[in-house]
Design a protein around this motif. Structure first.
Motif, short mmCIF file in Angstrom:
data_model
loop_
_atom_site.label_atom_id
_atom_site.label_comp_id
_atom_site.label_asym_id
_atom_site.label_seq_id
_atom_site.Cartn_x
_atom_site.Cartn_y
_atom_site.Cartn_z
N SER A 255 -9.89 -6.10 9.11
CA SER A 255 -9.56 -5.89 7.70
C SER A 255 -8.86 -7.03 6.99
O SER A 255 -8.52 -6.90 5.82
CB SER A 255 -8.71 -4.62 7.53
OG SER A 255 -9.39 -3.48 7.96
N TYR B 299 -6.65 -5.18 2.04
CA TYR B 299 -7.21 -5.02 3.39
C TYR B 299 -8.35 -4.01 3.36
O TYR B 299 -8.21 -2.91 2.83
CB TYR B 299 -6.13 -4.53 4.34
CG TYR B 299 -5.02 -5.52 4.59
CD1 TYR B 299 -5.20 -6.61 5.43
CD2 TYR B 299 -3.77 -5.36 3.99
CE1 TYR B 299 -4.17 -7.51 5.67
CE2 TYR B 299 -2.74 -6.25 4.22
CZ TYR B 299 -2.94 -7.33 5.06
OH TYR B 299 -1.92 -8.23 5.29
N GLU B 300 -9.49 -4.40 3.94
CA GLU B 300 -10.65 -3.52 3.94
C GLU B 300 -11.58 -3.90 5.09
O GLU B 300 -12.02 -5.05 5.20
CB GLU B 300 -11.41 -3.62 2.61
CG GLU B 300 -12.63 -2.71 2.54
CD GLU B 300 -13.40 -2.86 1.25
OE1 GLU B 300 -14.58 -2.46 1.22
OE2 GLU B 300 -12.82 -3.38 0.27
N HIS B 301 -11.89 -2.92 5.93
CA HIS B 301 -12.79 -3.19 7.04
C HIS B 301 -14.19 -3.54 6.54
O HIS B 301 -14.68 -2.97 5.57
CB HIS B 301 -12.88 -1.97 7.96
CG HIS B 301 -13.89 -2.16 9.06
ND1 HIS B 301 -13.72 -3.06 10.08
CD2 HIS B 301 -15.11 -1.58 9.25
CE1 HIS B 301 -14.77 -3.03 10.86
NE2 HIS B 301 -15.62 -2.16 10.39
N THR C 43 -9.65 2.98 8.95
CA THR C 43 -9.09 2.13 10.00
C THR C 43 -7.60 1.98 9.80
O THR C 43 -7.12 1.84 8.66
CB THR C 43 -9.77 0.75 10.04
OG1 THR C 43 -9.15 -0.04 11.06
CG2 THR C 43 -9.67 0.02 8.71
N HIS D 150 0.55 4.23 10.25
CA HIS D 150 -0.84 4.70 10.32
C HIS D 150 -0.87 6.15 10.79
O HIS D 150 0.16 6.73 11.17
CB HIS D 150 -1.71 3.81 11.21
CG HIS D 150 -1.36 3.83 12.67
ND1 HIS D 150 -1.92 4.70 13.56
CD2 HIS D 150 -0.51 3.05 13.40
CE1 HIS D 150 -1.46 4.48 14.78
NE2 HIS D 150 -0.60 3.48 14.71
N THR E 122 -11.35 2.43 14.33
CA THR E 122 -12.11 2.29 13.09
C THR E 122 -13.29 3.25 13.12
O THR E 122 -14.05 3.26 14.09
CB THR E 122 -12.62 0.85 12.91
OG1 THR E 122 -11.51 -0.06 12.97
CG2 THR E 122 -13.33 0.67 11.58
N LYS F 41 0.85 -1.20 0.00
CA LYS F 41 0.00 0.00 0.00
C LYS F 41 0.88 1.24 0.00
O LYS F 41 1.84 1.33 0.77
CB LYS F 41 -0.89 -0.03 1.25
CG LYS F 41 -2.00 1.02 1.32
CD LYS F 41 -2.80 0.81 2.61
CE LYS F 41 -3.94 1.79 2.79
NZ LYS F 41 -5.09 1.44 1.91
N TYR G 100 -5.92 -0.50 10.49
CA TYR G 100 -5.57 -1.88 10.16
C TYR G 100 -5.46 -2.13 8.66
O TYR G 100 -4.91 -3.16 8.25
CB TYR G 100 -6.56 -2.85 10.82
CG TYR G 100 -6.55 -2.69 12.32
CD1 TYR G 100 -5.43 -3.06 13.07
CD2 TYR G 100 -7.63 -2.14 12.99
CE1 TYR G 100 -5.40 -2.88 14.44
CE2 TYR G 100 -7.62 -1.96 14.37
CZ TYR G 100 -6.49 -2.34 15.08
OH TYR G 100 -6.46 -2.16 16.45
N ASP G 101 -5.95 -1.19 7.86
CA ASP G 101 -5.74 -1.29 6.41
C ASP G 101 -4.27 -1.12 6.04
O ASP G 101 -3.88 -1.38 4.90
CB ASP G 101 -6.59 -0.27 5.67
CG ASP G 101 -8.07 -0.62 5.66
OD1 ASP G 101 -8.41 -1.74 6.10
OD2 ASP G 101 -8.88 0.21 5.21
N TRP G 102 -3.45 -0.66 7.00
CA TRP G 102 -2.01 -0.47 6.77
C TRP G 102 -1.21 -1.65 7.29
O TRP G 102 -0.03 -1.53 7.63
CB TRP G 102 -1.54 0.83 7.40
CG TRP G 102 -2.04 2.03 6.68
CD1 TRP G 102 -3.14 2.78 6.96
CD2 TRP G 102 -1.45 2.63 5.53
NE1 TRP G 102 -3.27 3.80 6.06
CE2 TRP G 102 -2.25 3.74 5.16
CE3 TRP G 102 -0.32 2.33 4.76
CZ2 TRP G 102 -1.95 4.54 4.06
CZ3 TRP G 102 -0.02 3.14 3.67
CH2 TRP G 102 -0.83 4.23 3.34
#
Length: 559
Positions: free
Chosen positions: A510, A419-421, A176, A221, A166, A146, A178-180
């Motif tokens: 995610s 990655y996607e919540h 969010t 993040h 999130t 990413k 967590y996408d990282w």
């Protein structure tokens, strides 16, 4: 006579210090380290006032620190000293009760090599070093998966928080951290950057990381409370694991890794990473145990005669009592066999290991067993040649299989997506998969909503008169959703259930490929299968939004 703190800051910003690497004492709790290119002021906990190209890159952010178990325990430095000095570099040691953080500063390097030596860390899960930097100087984040601007702080303010770190925007999309996330053992370089500055971590030697090939960690993040640009170095991470507490031997070393500063150029950071990977293990690092290394090689062959092509191989704890993902006390090595099943591990620290292997899909997609060979001894300067190793496979006749066996949700709908919540919310509550007609992609990567997912299949007369075994392999599971497993919808006599599994956080943070792998087998008594059409039904009894099961493979075999 020592300058005042303000005087030292001003002088160092202007470059008024001894040439080359240096350690400058301000007072009993503050020191400045650096060289002609950069310097940072380190107080009792935090590294602040990071000057590079005459600009402070920390600003109002928190700066550099070392902590364990989240932000609950930041290390407090009790002293700073010169640990070692050569004509090329200065090794500065910051000491805390738990251990020693080292900064290795070369004359002409923008940045420093870092490593940590354990002295008295408690049993713990998360252990990390990190930078929290000025958000205007570092607006973008980069991992190998990413590369884009970090969400601005202004977006958090106008969005609704829906779970930890999130937020839901007004348009229904999510922010969010967590996408990282990324796979730590696949990283070459990562960090935060802008048009003028870049701050990067380069970890060429990954043997001090906990976990196996499926170890994922949050890399960078935006700090939601302050807007700081966060660059994480999760040297013992806990995200997306069901169990992550380890005991560390005294003098265990994490590192060295390189913290690298530049003008924001990703191509320059990539070039530097290639150089670091070529030079690892670092010859300049003066530690006898670090340089005591050997190698391991061998060839894996399945018991049915196939070469174990493209299998995942792992050197970890000897006589293990943990999963490969949960191991973290010592040092760990990952790899993959070639098309002939051959493997080789180079630059392995001396000691005794357990060698494990499992299917990574492809030609071994039907292999549900795991290989284990204990007492693999690595000696300094020697090659441990294990020769031909036989890996037992199930001799049972397969009735059906849904999904390749690789400990991942790849091949299923949304499996392997970025990655996607909340992506699991796109999977249906009810689903029917017909063996011989449906495609793997018709099965969704995760089951969360209330309802029933059914696998319809034909059993012949011989199968109907025999006992059988249902293998359920999960790529991950987040607690809050429970299910029972039925044969032909019979709720009075469930085959089994998936109700008391420990949480690994993957589905609601995610993940689309894997969390922590789980493996279950359920017996189906003789005569229970019908001669003709049958169904295996996964009936969700309790549903929790964004929580649930991430699938790897489901296999039914005739005993």
């Amino acid at each position: 006579m020592l300058l005042s703190a303000a005087g030292v800051f001003a002088a160092l910003a202007a470059g008024a210090h001894a040439k080359g690497p240096f350690l400058q004492k301000i007072n009993d709790t503050a020191h400045v380290i650096g060289n002609d290119l950069w310097n940072v002021t380190i107080g009792q906990q935090y590294g602040v006032k990071l000057f590079y190209k005459n600009q402070d890159l920390v600003g109002d952010a928190v700066g550099h620190y070392v902590s364990y178990n989240g932000a609950a325990s930041d290390l407090n430095w009790t002293s700073a000293s010169i640990h070692h000095q050569t004509k090329d570099y200065l090794d500065v040691k910051f000491t805390a009760n738990e251990g020693d953080m080292h900064w290795v500063i070369f004359d002409d390097l923008a940045g420093a090599y870092q490593y940590f030596v354990n002295q008295a860390l408690p049993d713990l899960g998360e252990f990390r070093t990190l930078w929290r930097l000025d958000n205007t100087s570092f607006p973008n984040g980069h991992t190998n998966l990413k590369d884009e601007p970090l969400p601005p702080l202004s977006e958090y303010v106008v969005s609704t928080k829906v779970q930890d770190e999130t937020w839901e925007r007004a348009d229904g999309s999510y922010i969010t951290k967590y996408d990282w996330t990324a796979w730590i053992r696949d990283q070459d370089y990562y960090g935060v950057y802008g048009d003028e500055f870049g701050s990067w971590y380069i970890n060429p030697g990954k043997d001090y990381y906990n976990g196996d090939q499926l170890k994922q960690e949050l890399m960078v993040h935006r700090e939601s409370a302050t807007g700081d640009a966060v660059q994480l170095n999760m040297i013992h991470g806990t995200h997306f694991m069901a169990s992550s507490t380890d005991v560390f031997p005294k003098e265990k070393i994490w590192g060295p890794w390189l913290w690298y500063l530049n003008d924001g150029s990703k191509s320059d950071a990539a070039n530097r990473a290639r150089k670091e990977f070529r030079n690892w293990p670092y010859k300049w690092f003066e530690n006898e145990e670090y340089h005591s290394r050997g190698s391991v090689s061998g060839r894996l062959v399945m018991s049915d005669g196939r070469p174990a092509a493209k299998a995942s191989v792992f050197l970890g704890d000897n006589h293990p009592n943990k999963t490969t993902l949960d191991m973290g006390t010592l040092y760990y090595y990952t790899g993959e066999t070639d098309d002939q099943g051959k493997f080789s591990f180079k630059d392995v620290r001396t000691g005794d290991y357990g060698l494990q292997a499992w299917s990574n899909g492809g030609k071994l997609a039907d292999v549900s067993t795991t290989f284990l060979r204990n007492d693999v001894t690595v000696k300094n300067g020697k090659q441990s040649q294990l020769g031909k190793l036989k890996w037992a496979v199930s001799p049972a006749k397969k009735i059906f299989q849904v999904g390749d066996f690789d400990r991942k949700a790849l091949g299923f709908k949304y499996g392997g997506a970025p990655y996607e919540h909340a992506l699991v919310a796109n999977c249906p509550g009810n689903l029917t998969y017909t063996v011989g007609k449906s495609k793997t992609s018709d099965w969704c990567f995760g089951q969360s909503a209330a309802g029933t997912w059914s696998i319809r299949f034909l059993a012949d007369q011989k199968a109907s008169r025999s006992s059988s075994v249902l293998t359920v392999s999960l790529a991950g599971y987040s607690e809050g959703t429970t299910s029972e497993i039925l044969l032909n919808g019979d709720q009075d006599a469930p085959i089994g259930n998936l109700t008391t599994l420990p949480n690994d956080q993957s589905v609601y943070r995610s993940m689309t490929v894997a969390g922590e792998w789980r493996f279950f087998q359920f017996d189906i008594p003789k005569g229970k299968l019908r001669n003709g059409w049958n169904s295996i039904d996964f009936h969700v009894l309790k549903s929790s939004a964004w929580h649930g099961f991430m699938w790897d493979s489901i296999i039914l075999e005739q005993s």
